[in-house]
Write a protein that holds these residues in place. Structure first.
Motif, PDB file in Angstrom:
ATOM      1  N   VAL A 106       0.827  -1.212   0.000  1.00  0.00           N
ATOM      2  CA  VAL A 106       0.000   0.000   0.000  1.00  0.00           C
ATOM      3  C   VAL A 106       0.859   1.258   0.000  1.00  0.00           C
ATOM      4  O   VAL A 106       0.422   2.311  -0.485  1.00  0.00           O
ATOM      5  CB  VAL A 106      -0.965   0.027   1.209  1.00  0.00           C
ATOM      6  CG1 VAL A 106      -1.875  -1.181   1.218  1.00  0.00           C
ATOM      7  CG2 VAL A 106      -0.229   0.153   2.514  1.00  0.00           C
ATOM      8  N   TYR A 107       2.084   1.165   0.518  1.00  0.00           N
ATOM      9  CA  TYR A 107       2.946   2.340   0.576  1.00  0.00           C
ATOM     10  C   TYR A 107       3.467   2.733  -0.812  1.00  0.00           C
ATOM     11  O   TYR A 107       3.984   3.834  -0.991  1.00  0.00           O
ATOM     12  CB  TYR A 107       4.119   2.090   1.517  1.00  0.00           C
ATOM     13  CG  TYR A 107       3.676   1.738   2.920  1.00  0.00           C
ATOM     14  CD1 TYR A 107       3.122   2.691   3.761  1.00  0.00           C
ATOM     15  CD2 TYR A 107       3.780   0.437   3.407  1.00  0.00           C
ATOM     16  CE1 TYR A 107       2.687   2.377   5.030  1.00  0.00           C
ATOM     17  CE2 TYR A 107       3.352   0.101   4.685  1.00  0.00           C
ATOM     18  CZ  TYR A 107       2.805   1.080   5.487  1.00  0.00           C
ATOM     19  OH  TYR A 107       2.362   0.755   6.745  1.00  0.00           O
ATOM     20  N   ASP A 108       3.319   1.834  -1.792  1.00  0.00           N
ATOM     21  CA  ASP A 108       3.747   2.124  -3.156  1.00  0.00           C
ATOM     22  C   ASP A 108       2.591   2.502  -4.068  1.00  0.00           C
ATOM     23  O   ASP A 108       2.785   2.692  -5.267  1.00  0.00           O
ATOM     24  CB  ASP A 108       4.475   0.908  -3.748  1.00  0.00           C
ATOM     25  CG  ASP A 108       5.800   0.628  -3.054  1.00  0.00           C
ATOM     26  OD1 ASP A 108       6.476   1.596  -2.676  1.00  0.00           O
ATOM     27  OD2 ASP A 108       6.144  -0.558  -2.870  1.00  0.00           O
ATOM     28  N   LEU A 109       1.378   2.593  -3.538  1.00  0.00           N
ATOM     29  CA  LEU A 109       0.240   2.980  -4.367  1.00  0.00           C
ATOM     30  C   LEU A 109       0.430   4.403  -4.896  1.00  0.00           C
ATOM     31  O   LEU A 109       0.843   5.304  -4.165  1.00  0.00           O
ATOM     32  CB  LEU A 109      -1.049   2.918  -3.557  1.00  0.00           C
ATOM     33  CG  LEU A 109      -1.640   1.525  -3.297  1.00  0.00           C
ATOM     34  CD1 LEU A 109      -2.817   1.624  -2.341  1.00  0.00           C
ATOM     35  CD2 LEU A 109      -2.080   0.883  -4.603  1.00  0.00           C
ATOM     36  N   SER A 110       0.115   4.585  -6.159  1.00  0.00           N
ATOM     37  CA  SER A 110       0.250   5.916  -6.752  1.00  0.00           C
ATOM     38  C   SER A 110      -0.938   6.778  -6.367  1.00  0.00           C
ATOM     39  O   SER A 110      -2.052   6.288  -6.141  1.00  0.00           O
ATOM     40  CB  SER A 110       0.347   5.805  -8.278  1.00  0.00           C
ATOM     41  OG  SER A 110      -0.884   5.353  -8.818  1.00  0.00           O
ATOM     42  N   SER A 111      -0.711   8.066  -6.297  1.00  0.00           N
ATOM     43  CA  SER A 111      -1.789   9.001  -5.957  1.00  0.00           C
ATOM     44  C   SER A 111      -2.873   9.001  -7.024  1.00  0.00           C
ATOM     45  O   SER A 111      -4.056   9.209  -6.725  1.00  0.00           O
ATOM     46  CB  SER A 111      -1.223  10.408  -5.771  1.00  0.00           C
ATOM     47  OG  SER A 111      -0.562  10.850  -6.947  1.00  0.00           O
ATOM     48  N   SER A 112      -2.489   8.751  -8.282  1.00  0.00           N
ATOM     49  CA  SER A 112      -3.485   8.723  -9.363  1.00  0.00           C
ATOM     50  C   SER A 112      -4.418   7.530  -9.206  1.00  0.00           C
ATOM     51  O   SER A 112      -5.622   7.642  -9.461  1.00  0.00           O
ATOM     52  CB  SER A 112      -2.783   8.673 -10.716  1.00  0.00           C
ATOM     53  OG  SER A 112      -1.960   7.511 -10.820  1.00  0.00           O
ATOM     54  N   ALA A 113      -3.883   6.385  -8.787  1.00  0.00           N
ATOM     55  CA  ALA A 113      -4.730   5.208  -8.571  1.00  0.00           C
ATOM     56  C   ALA A 113      -5.706   5.458  -7.429  1.00  0.00           C
ATOM     57  O   ALA A 113      -6.893   5.111  -7.506  1.00  0.00           O
ATOM     58  CB  ALA A 113      -3.865   3.988  -8.279  1.00  0.00           C
ATOM     59  N   LEU A 114      -5.225   6.062  -6.357  1.00  0.00           N
ATOM     60  CA  LEU A 114      -6.087   6.350  -5.216  1.00  0.00           C
ATOM     61  C   LEU A 114      -7.179   7.356  -5.570  1.00  0.00           C
ATOM     62  O   LEU A 114      -8.293   7.294  -5.048  1.00  0.00           O
ATOM     63  CB  LEU A 114      -5.251   6.889  -4.055  1.00  0.00           C
ATOM     64  CG  LEU A 114      -4.304   5.892  -3.382  1.00  0.00           C
ATOM     65  CD1 LEU A 114      -3.336   6.620  -2.456  1.00  0.00           C
ATOM     66  CD2 LEU A 114      -5.090   4.842  -2.607  1.00  0.00           C
TER      67      LEU A 114
END
Length: 352
Positions: A250-258
């Motif tokens: 989860v710490y590598d999730l991109s802001s665009s995906a979120l």
């Protein structure tokens, strides 16, 4: 005199001296009050769980989020067994030291959970043979743990919503009509402004957020409710709440995906990637006439068909394999989920 054999068979640690905290006992009692149908309502689910359990190897079950020491968060070594709190039986520890360390946090809910368990045992006792309630309740816990791990995309949804809304002190709710592997659970998020009110789950949720080891960037709270399979669909034979830790990804999730993906789209993409670990081309069927019902379905392009050089093999997400001409598929751009994919977000959220 207690024999050596009896000592070895004990599966619980003595509970530390209880400190009474004034929390409404109804918090957990209400969560389980509708479980009078007990074994009768859960029997179809258990039959399915016996099948789905075969999907989990022994190692996989040991690595379940429900099979960790409450304090050190470690899985038991091979051959070892976690031992439950002797009062509420809701949490497990690898050693007396870990139990004593966690008592300042666990005491907030120990008494209420113990009352809820006593009520649940009473309900099970009504539906089962005398003396079998504890075994039946334990089987339900094991069934829930297995179900949570094997339902495709469920864990991904819970983690995604917990991380996306972590600054809102959320309660992640999971509800499902049964414990079947092919069930479609609903996953919703409730910020503190919604759950912190005159609701049955509010006292228990506040207790989890009050724990000294609760950290916004490491942990979140989940409530799971499994409905019965009766025609009315209103009974709730099992409900439970727990504090879970975020997975490392989860710490590598991109802001665009979120920001752009729905929880269903995210989970579907994660499941799709698990099935296809190598680099593949995703396509969507289009322009089919004799098989028009397949238009719009997506899958993975596997290359030319072995018996027809003018056609290509496509493995659809539904599991079907079809052979189509080049003009009957179009490339599909898959969403970028993590930092570094397709040039999105240069930096990730640092893990605490």
């Amino acid at each position: 005199v207690v024999s050596q054999r009896t000592r070895r068979s004990k599966q619980t640690y003595a509970r530390p001296r209880r400190l009474h905290i004034s929390l409404p006992a109804s918090a957990y009692v209400r969560l389980l009050k509708r479980s009078r149908q007990g074994r009768r309502a859960m029997e179809p689910a258990r039959q399915n769980v016996s099948t789905q359990s075969s999907l989990l190897s022994g190692a996989s079950r040991r690595n379940s989020v429900f099979h960790k020491c409450e304090t050190c968060k470690k899985h038991p070594a091979a051959g070892d067994t976690l031992r439950a709190c002797g009062s509420c039986f809701s949490v497990r520890y690898c050693s007396p030291l870990c139990q004593r360390t966690d008592w300042s946090n666990h005491r907030l809910i120990c008494e209420n959970v113990g009352i809820a368990r006593a009520n649940a045992l009473a309900h099970h006792e009504e539906q089962n043979l005398p003396g079998s309630a504890a075994k039946s309740l334990k089987r339900d816990h094991a069934a829930l743990a297995s179900w949570f791990e094997v339902v495709p995309g469920l864990r991904d949804k819970v983690q995604f919503l917990g991380w996306k809304h972590r600054e809102e002190s959320p309660l992640i709710g999971v509800s499902s009509p049964s414990l079947r592997v092919d069930s479609v659970p609903e996953v919703v998020v409730s910020p503190r402004t919604e759950w912190d009110g005159p609701w049955p789950v509010a006292p228990a949720t506040r207790a989890f957020y009050a724990r000294s080891d609760f950290q916004q960037d490491k942990t979140f709270v989940v409530c799971i409710s499994i409905a019965s399979s009766n025609s009315a669909g209103s009974d709730t034979p099992f409900s439970g709440m727990s504090m879970q830790r975020f997975d490392s990804w989860v710490y590598d999730l991109s802001s665009s995906a979120l920001a752009t993906l729905t929880v269903d789209d995210f989970a579907a993409e994660m499941v799709r990637r698990e099935k296809n670990t190598s680099a593949v081309l995703y396509v969507r069927l289009t322009g089919l006439c004799s098989a028009a019902h397949l238009n719009g379905q997506e899958g993975v392009l596997r290359g030319r068909a072995p018996n027809d050089s003018e056609r290509f093999t496509v493995c659809l997400d539904s599991g079907n394999v079809v052979e189509v001409k080049a003009q009957n598929y179009e490339l599909v751009h898959r969403p970028n989920l993590f930092v570094g994919e397709g040039g999105c977000d240069a930096t990730a959220t640092p893990a605490p």
